[in-house]
Design an enzyme around this catalytic site. Structure first.
Site, PDB file in Angstrom:
ATOM      1  N   ASN A  12       0.801  -1.237   0.000  1.00 10.92           N
ATOM      2  CA  ASN A  12       0.000   0.000   0.000  1.00 10.92           C
ATOM      3  C   ASN A  12       0.828   1.278   0.000  1.00 10.92           C
ATOM      4  O   ASN A  12       0.285   2.366  -0.189  1.00 10.92           O
ATOM      5  CB  ASN A  12      -0.995   0.017   1.172  1.00 10.92           C
ATOM      6  CG  ASN A  12      -1.991  -1.122   1.073  1.00 10.92           C
ATOM      7  OD1 ASN A  12      -2.631  -1.283   0.032  1.00 10.92           O
ATOM      8  ND2 ASN A  12      -2.116  -1.923   2.114  1.00 10.92           N
ATOM      9  N   ASN A  74      10.576  -0.518   4.974  1.00 14.67           N
ATOM     10  CA  ASN A  74       9.294  -0.297   5.634  1.00 14.67           C
ATOM     11  C   ASN A  74       8.400  -1.468   5.235  1.00 14.67           C
ATOM     12  O   ASN A  74       7.852  -1.495   4.126  1.00 14.67           O
ATOM     13  CB  ASN A  74       8.668   1.027   5.194  1.00 14.67           C
ATOM     14  CG  ASN A  74       7.381   1.315   5.965  1.00 14.67           C
ATOM     15  OD1 ASN A  74       6.815   0.431   6.604  1.00 14.67           O
ATOM     16  ND2 ASN A  74       6.914   2.555   5.895  1.00 14.67           N
ATOM     17  N   ALA A  77       2.250  -3.324   6.633  1.00 13.24           N
ATOM     18  CA  ALA A  77       1.472  -4.274   7.443  1.00 13.24           C
ATOM     19  C   ALA A  77       2.056  -5.688   7.448  1.00 13.24           C
ATOM     20  O   ALA A  77       1.653  -6.508   8.276  1.00 13.24           O
ATOM     21  CB  ALA A  77       0.024  -4.288   6.967  1.00 13.24           C
ATOM     22  N   ASP A  87      11.909 -14.545   8.114  1.00  8.33           N
ATOM     23  CA  ASP A  87      12.976 -15.504   7.819  1.00  8.33           C
ATOM     24  C   ASP A  87      13.938 -14.948   6.765  1.00  8.33           C
ATOM     25  O   ASP A  87      15.153 -15.142   6.873  1.00  8.33           O
ATOM     26  CB  ASP A  87      12.383 -16.834   7.341  1.00  8.33           C
ATOM     27  CG  ASP A  87      11.776 -17.634   8.490  1.00  8.33           C
ATOM     28  OD1 ASP A  87      12.071 -17.317   9.661  1.00  8.33           O
ATOM     29  OD2 ASP A  87      10.999 -18.569   8.215  1.00  8.33           O
ATOM     30  N   GLU A  98      14.713  -0.858  10.101  1.00 11.59           N
ATOM     31  CA  GLU A  98      13.248  -0.888   9.916  1.00 11.59           C
ATOM     32  C   GLU A  98      12.720   0.535  10.082  1.00 11.59           C
ATOM     33  O   GLU A  98      13.033   1.212  11.067  1.00 11.59           O
ATOM     34  CB  GLU A  98      12.630  -1.818  10.970  1.00 11.59           C
ATOM     35  CG  GLU A  98      11.119  -1.929  10.885  1.00 11.59           C
ATOM     36  CD  GLU A  98      10.534  -2.944  11.884  1.00 11.59           C
ATOM     37  OE1 GLU A  98      11.321  -3.736  12.471  1.00 11.59           O
ATOM     38  OE2 GLU A  98       9.310  -2.921  12.081  1.00 11.59           O
ATOM     39  N   ILE A 101       6.820   5.285   8.991  1.00 10.32           N
ATOM     40  CA  ILE A 101       6.594   6.728   8.827  1.00 10.32           C
ATOM     41  C   ILE A 101       5.901   7.285  10.068  1.00 10.32           C
ATOM     42  O   ILE A 101       6.287   8.327  10.609  1.00 10.32           O
ATOM     43  CB  ILE A 101       5.750   6.985   7.563  1.00 10.32           C
ATOM     44  CG1 ILE A 101       6.496   6.469   6.326  1.00 10.32           C
ATOM     45  CG2 ILE A 101       5.412   8.473   7.418  1.00 10.32           C
ATOM     46  CD1 ILE A 101       5.624   6.314   5.085  1.00 10.32           C
ATOM     47  N   ARG A 107      -0.152   4.935  17.900  1.00 14.80           N
ATOM     48  CA  ARG A 107      -1.303   4.819  17.007  1.00 14.80           C
ATOM     49  C   ARG A 107      -2.565   4.437  17.769  1.00 14.80           C
ATOM     50  O   ARG A 107      -2.554   4.193  18.970  1.00 14.80           O
ATOM     51  CB  ARG A 107      -0.991   3.820  15.889  1.00 14.80           C
ATOM     52  CG  ARG A 107       0.173   4.236  14.982  1.00 14.80           C
ATOM     53  CD  ARG A 107      -0.186   5.410  14.079  1.00 14.80           C
ATOM     54  NE  ARG A 107      -1.301   5.093  13.225  1.00 14.80           N
ATOM     55  CZ  ARG A 107      -1.202   4.482  12.052  1.00 14.80           C
ATOM     56  NH1 ARG A 107      -0.018   4.144  11.572  1.00 14.80           N
ATOM     57  NH2 ARG A 107      -2.274   4.238  11.336  1.00 14.80           N
ATOM     58  N   ARG A 112      -0.779  -2.198  16.477  1.00 16.61           N
ATOM     59  CA  ARG A 112       0.111  -1.544  15.511  1.00 16.61           C
ATOM     60  C   ARG A 112       1.538  -1.400  16.031  1.00 16.61           C
ATOM     61  O   ARG A 112       2.472  -1.207  15.262  1.00 16.61           O
ATOM     62  CB  ARG A 112      -0.427  -0.163  15.139  1.00 16.61           C
ATOM     63  CG  ARG A 112      -1.468  -0.226  14.087  1.00 16.61           C
ATOM     64  CD  ARG A 112      -1.548   1.061  13.301  1.00 16.61           C
ATOM     65  NE  ARG A 112      -2.725   1.048  12.482  1.00 16.61           N
ATOM     66  CZ  ARG A 112      -2.774   0.577  11.234  1.00 16.61           C
ATOM     67  NH1 ARG A 112      -1.688   0.131  10.639  1.00 16.61           N
ATOM     68  NH2 ARG A 112      -3.904   0.575  10.568  1.00 16.61           N
TER      69      ARG A 112
HETATM   70  O1  CA2 Z   1       3.922   4.079   9.588  1.00 22.26           O
HETATM   71  C1  CA2 Z   1       4.236   3.274   8.715  1.00 22.26           C
HETATM   72  O2  CA2 Z   1       5.121   3.487   7.879  1.00 22.26           O
HETATM   73  C2  CA2 Z   1       3.476   1.943   8.597  1.00 22.26           C
HETATM   74  O3  CA2 Z   1       4.446   0.914   8.366  1.00 22.26           O
HETATM   75  C3  CA2 Z   1       2.567   2.031   7.403  1.00 22.26           C
HETATM   76  C4  CA2 Z   1       1.730   0.764   7.241  1.00 22.26           C
HETATM   77  C5  CA2 Z   1       0.925   0.506   8.531  1.00 22.26           C
HETATM   78  O4  CA2 Z   1       0.188  -0.716   8.403  1.00 22.26           O
HETATM   79  C6  CA2 Z   1       1.849   0.401   9.733  1.00 22.26           C
HETATM   80  O5  CA2 Z   1       1.071   0.233  10.891  1.00 22.26           O
HETATM   81  C7  CA2 Z   1       2.720   1.635   9.882  1.00 22.26           C
HETATM   82  C8  CA2 Z   1       0.895   0.806   5.962  1.00 22.26           C
HETATM   83  C9  CA2 Z   1      -0.046   1.968   5.855  1.00 22.26           C
HETATM   84  C10 CA2 Z   1      -0.987   1.808   4.716  1.00 22.26           C
HETATM   85  O6  CA2 Z   1      -0.490   2.436   3.558  1.00 22.26           O
HETATM   86  C11 CA2 Z   1      -0.846   3.729   3.302  1.00 22.26           C
HETATM   87  C12 CA2 Z   1      -0.285   4.271   2.190  1.00 22.26           C
HETATM   88  C13 CA2 Z   1      -0.565   5.558   1.861  1.00 22.26           C
HETATM   89  C14 CA2 Z   1      -1.387   6.311   2.638  1.00 22.26           C
HETATM   90  C15 CA2 Z   1      -1.945   5.772   3.729  1.00 22.26           C
HETATM   91  C16 CA2 Z   1      -1.687   4.466   4.063  1.00 22.26           C
END
Ligand code: CA2
Length: 148
Positions: A12, A74, A77, A87, A98, A101, A107, A112
């Site tokens: 995503n 990053n 999820a 692994d 790691e 953002i 959160r 999370r």
């Molecule tokens: O804060 C981060 O970078 C996260 O790894 C982002 C993940 C989330 O599941 C983690 O808890 C924290 C993914 C977020 C979903 O992707 C998006 C992309 C663009 C805008 C909003 C969400």
């Protein structure tokens, strides 16, 4: 010694900047790539930048990064559930930074904050926005310079 840093992004994140700007900001993944490329260039490093929504692709990207100078990643999820990626991370012979953002400890939901990847990451940067990626690249550059 490798001078290539891999910056890998999970599911995503290709939509970064398009949704939930209050949490993730307005910058796109293309902006993040440009900032990482600028940081790598400042230190004379090569940069591989990638994003995938597929678990098996991220595993292959990690295999390709095994002997690199370092991986800034990053997992999005995937960090909550993917034992195959965990692994693959364990098979890397390089520093693993790691990046999240958002601050996953601040959160809306406690789950999370529970990244299973943290156990194998060298370190984690969380909550510093997309600047966390740049700091990750800078850290790998620091480690290379320290080794001489
Ligand atoms: O804060 C981060 O970078 C996260 O790894 C982002 C993940 C989330 O599941 C983690 O808890 C924290 C993914 C977020 C979903 O992707 C998006 C992309 C663009 C805008 C909003 C969400």
């Amino acid at each position: 010694m490798s001078k290539t840093v891999h910056v890998l992004n999970g599911p995503n994140l290709d939509l970064l900047g398009e949704r939930e700007p209050a949490i993730y900001g307005h910058e796109t993944l293309a902006d993040v790539e440009a900032q990482c490329r600028a940081a790598a260039a400042r230190h004379g490093l090569e940069l591989v930048f990638a994003q995938t929504n597929a678990e098996h692709v991220m595993i292959e990207q990690l295999h390709a990064a095994r002997k690199s100078a370092g991986v800034v990643y990053n997992p999005a999820a995937f960090c909550y559930s993917s034992v195959p990626i965990l692994d693959a991370l364990k098979m890397c012979d390089c520093p693993l930074v790691e990046v999240h953002i958002s601050n996953i400890h601040r959160r809306e939901a406690e789950w999370r904050s529970k990244s299973i990847m943290t156990a194998v990451s060298t370190g984690m940067i969380t909550g510093l926005g997309v600047h966390g990626y740049v700091l990750g690249v800078e850290h790998i550059a620091y480690l290379i310079a320290r080794k001489g």
